[in-house]
Write a protein that holds these residues in place. Structure first.
Motif, mmCIF file in Angstrom:
data_model
loop_
_atom_site.group_PDB
_atom_site.id
_atom_site.type_symbol
_atom_site.label_atom_id
_atom_site.label_comp_id
_atom_site.label_asym_id
_atom_site.label_seq_id
_atom_site.Cartn_x
_atom_site.Cartn_y
_atom_site.Cartn_z
ATOM 1 N N ASN A 127 0.830 -1.205 0.000
ATOM 2 C CA ASN A 127 0.000 0.000 0.000
ATOM 3 C C ASN A 127 0.866 1.257 0.000
ATOM 4 O OD1 ASN A 127 -2.372 -1.804 1.721
ATOM 5 N ND2 ASN A 127 -2.989 -0.528 0.012
ATOM 6 N N GLU A 130 1.804 1.866 -3.491
ATOM 7 C CA GLU A 130 0.677 2.460 -4.221
ATOM 8 C C GLU A 130 0.584 3.961 -3.947
ATOM 9 O OE1 GLU A 130 -4.129 1.661 -4.565
ATOM 10 O OE2 GLU A 130 -3.156 1.537 -2.609
ATOM 11 N N ALA A 134 1.409 7.060 -6.637
ATOM 12 C CA ALA A 134 0.383 8.055 -6.951
ATOM 13 C C ALA A 134 0.902 9.475 -6.719
ATOM 14 C CB ALA A 134 -0.856 7.805 -6.100
ATOM 15 N N VAL A 196 6.518 1.701 -12.124
ATOM 16 C CA VAL A 196 5.331 1.001 -11.634
ATOM 17 C C VAL A 196 4.262 1.099 -12.718
ATOM 18 C CG1 VAL A 196 3.561 0.906 -9.844
ATOM 19 C CG2 VAL A 196 5.906 1.558 -9.239
ATOM 20 N N THR A 198 1.238 -0.681 -12.872
ATOM 21 C CA THR A 198 -0.145 -0.689 -12.378
ATOM 22 C C THR A 198 -0.171 -1.191 -10.949
ATOM 23 O OG1 THR A 198 -2.410 -1.434 -12.849
ATOM 24 C CG2 THR A 198 -0.669 -3.058 -13.137
ATOM 25 N N THR A 199 -1.200 -0.781 -10.215
ATOM 26 C CA THR A 199 -1.493 -1.338 -8.894
ATOM 27 C C THR A 199 -2.997 -1.571 -8.814
ATOM 28 O OG1 THR A 199 -1.784 0.848 -7.869
ATOM 29 C CG2 THR A 199 0.428 -0.135 -7.758
ATOM 30 N N PHE A 201 -6.108 -3.141 -5.822
ATOM 31 C CA PHE A 201 -6.396 -3.661 -4.489
ATOM 32 C C PHE A 201 -7.879 -3.957 -4.346
ATOM 33 C CE2 PHE A 201 -2.428 -1.532 -3.915
ATOM 34 C CZ PHE A 201 -1.766 -2.256 -2.921
ATOM 35 N N THR A 253 -9.453 -8.036 -11.476
ATOM 36 C CA THR A 253 -8.212 -7.483 -12.006
ATOM 37 C C THR A 253 -7.670 -8.360 -13.136
ATOM 38 O OG1 THR A 253 -6.957 -8.651 -10.301
ATOM 39 C CG2 THR A 253 -7.585 -6.374 -9.824
ATOM 40 N N GLU A 256 -4.727 -6.829 -15.074
ATOM 41 C CA GLU A 256 -3.511 -6.835 -14.272
ATOM 42 C C GLU A 256 -2.978 -8.256 -14.106
ATOM 43 O OE1 GLU A 256 -6.270 -5.301 -13.512
ATOM 44 O OE2 GLU A 256 -5.828 -3.178 -13.151
ATOM 45 N N GLY A 336 -3.762 -7.273 -2.806
ATOM 46 C CA GLY A 336 -3.302 -6.223 -3.695
ATOM 47 C C GLY A 336 -2.201 -6.716 -4.588
ATOM 48 N N ALA A 338 1.023 -5.188 -7.483
ATOM 49 C CA ALA A 338 1.724 -4.146 -8.222
ATOM 50 C C ALA A 338 2.566 -4.819 -9.291
ATOM 51 C CB ALA A 338 2.614 -3.320 -7.305
#
Length: 342
Positions: A127, A130, A134, A196, A198-199, A201, A253, A256, A336, A338
């Protein structure tokens, strides 16, 4: 108009305390402390597949573990602490209820930048990644240092009345102390460049009571017995929650997940060897694209994913340009992921 940027993973570092406790050492300590129930020789290894765990020194704090890893990360890059725009502390464990442990970490590192904690059980580092990504993508901060200091061995139960209580306390015997650091910085976003990618959750918060450490919050601020200070698994309901939410998370997802399956290396949170093999089957992965660090190092809580990534890098399992996936699972219950291009 500002150019699009992406958060690049500059380096990852891990600090493992030198003290190492084997499962036989664990059994011997349970016996030495006069526990009414003592597991028979070999049972801990048979149930968990874990050979041993790392233990911090008596006066070593969660912040010390985080600082040791952060110092490694900064040394590896040649950056100074003044180059960091934001420090995050992301961990199950903390030095104090107040203030945020990020302040203690920053003070020990000599940082003068903004800081705060990100806490979500064993998904704390993920997290934090993430959040950091961002911030970097928005242009708020350029370089972010994510730190973690895990001392979950504090929650291990050493005296158990019977076999059932031993099984509820079983997760505590595989917990391992560790520090971790992840350094991210802004780079131009390109189709085949690092960063990064993509993430994602999801959570089933109705499962919050499946695995708990009760003491320290408003429910058990001053416990009258040590019972609330132990990590406790409530029957098999944590496993049921994990089995139930993981397929749902994967369904939500799908895009992902396809990136995950194409990744050169996949790290996922590990609590035992049976869970390691079960998760590989659920994710449809081949074992040679994963590393079972839990066997040698135990469950390092939120430092588990950085530990696997560092091990993969040091063993030349991955190299610059490769895509890696990090999958987190945490009590509460949350999942989650990543996907990062190195």
């Amino acid at each position: 108009m500002l150019s699009a940027v992406r958060a690049q993973l500059v380096t990852t570092a891990v600090h493992l305390p030198p003290a190492y406790r084997t499962m036989e050492d664990t059994r011997a300590r349970i016996a030495a402390l006069g526990s009414p129930y003592v597991p028979p020789p070999g049972l801990l290894e048979d149930l968990t597949g874990v050979r041993g765990v790392h233990e911090r020194a008596d006066r070593e704090q969660a912040s010390d573990l985080a600082v040791a890893a952060a110092a490694k990360a900064l040394a590896a890059t040649g950056l100074g602490i003044d180059d960091i725009d934001l420090v995050l502390f992301t961990s199950c464990t903390q030095d104090l209820i107040e203030p945020a442990t990020a302040h203690i970490v920053a003070a020990k590192l000599g940082a003068g930048c903004p800081v705060f904690d990100v806490k979500n059980a064993c998904n704390s580092v993920l997290n934090g990644l993430e959040v950091a990504a961002a911030f970097i993508e928005s242009g708020r901060y350029r370089t972010v240092l994510i730190t973690s200091g895990e001392a979950p061995t504090l929650t291990t139960r050493w005296t158990v009345p019977d076999h059932d209580a031993f099984l509820r306390a079983l997760p505590g015997y595989t917990l391992s102390d560790a520090g971790a650091a992840v350094l991210l910085t802004a780079v131009p976003a390109t189709d085949d460049g690092p960063g990064v990618l993509t993430t994602a959750f999801t959570a089933d918060s109705t499962a919050w009571d499946r695995c708990v450490v009760e003491a320290g919050g408003t429910m058990h601020y001053r416990p009258t017995s040590p019972e609330p200070t132990y990590v406790r698994l409530n029957d098999d309901r944590l496993r049921d929650a994990a089995i139930g939410i993981l397929p749902l998370a994967l369904e939500r997802t799908a895009v992902e997940l396809e990136l995950v399956r194409r990744s050169a290396f996949v790290a996922f949170h590990q609590i035992s060897m049976p869970q390691f093999h079960e998760t590989i089957l659920q994710l449809g992965l081949s074992a040679d694209r994963c590393l079972p660090t839990v066997a040698e190092h135990g469950n390092a809580a939120s430092a588990s994913l950085p530990l696997q990534l560092v091990t993969a890098l040091e063993s030349d399992r991955v190299e610059p340009g490769d895509t890696v996936a990090l999958i987190g699972m945490a009590s509460g219950f949350s999942v989650g992921l990543a996907v990062i291009r190195l």
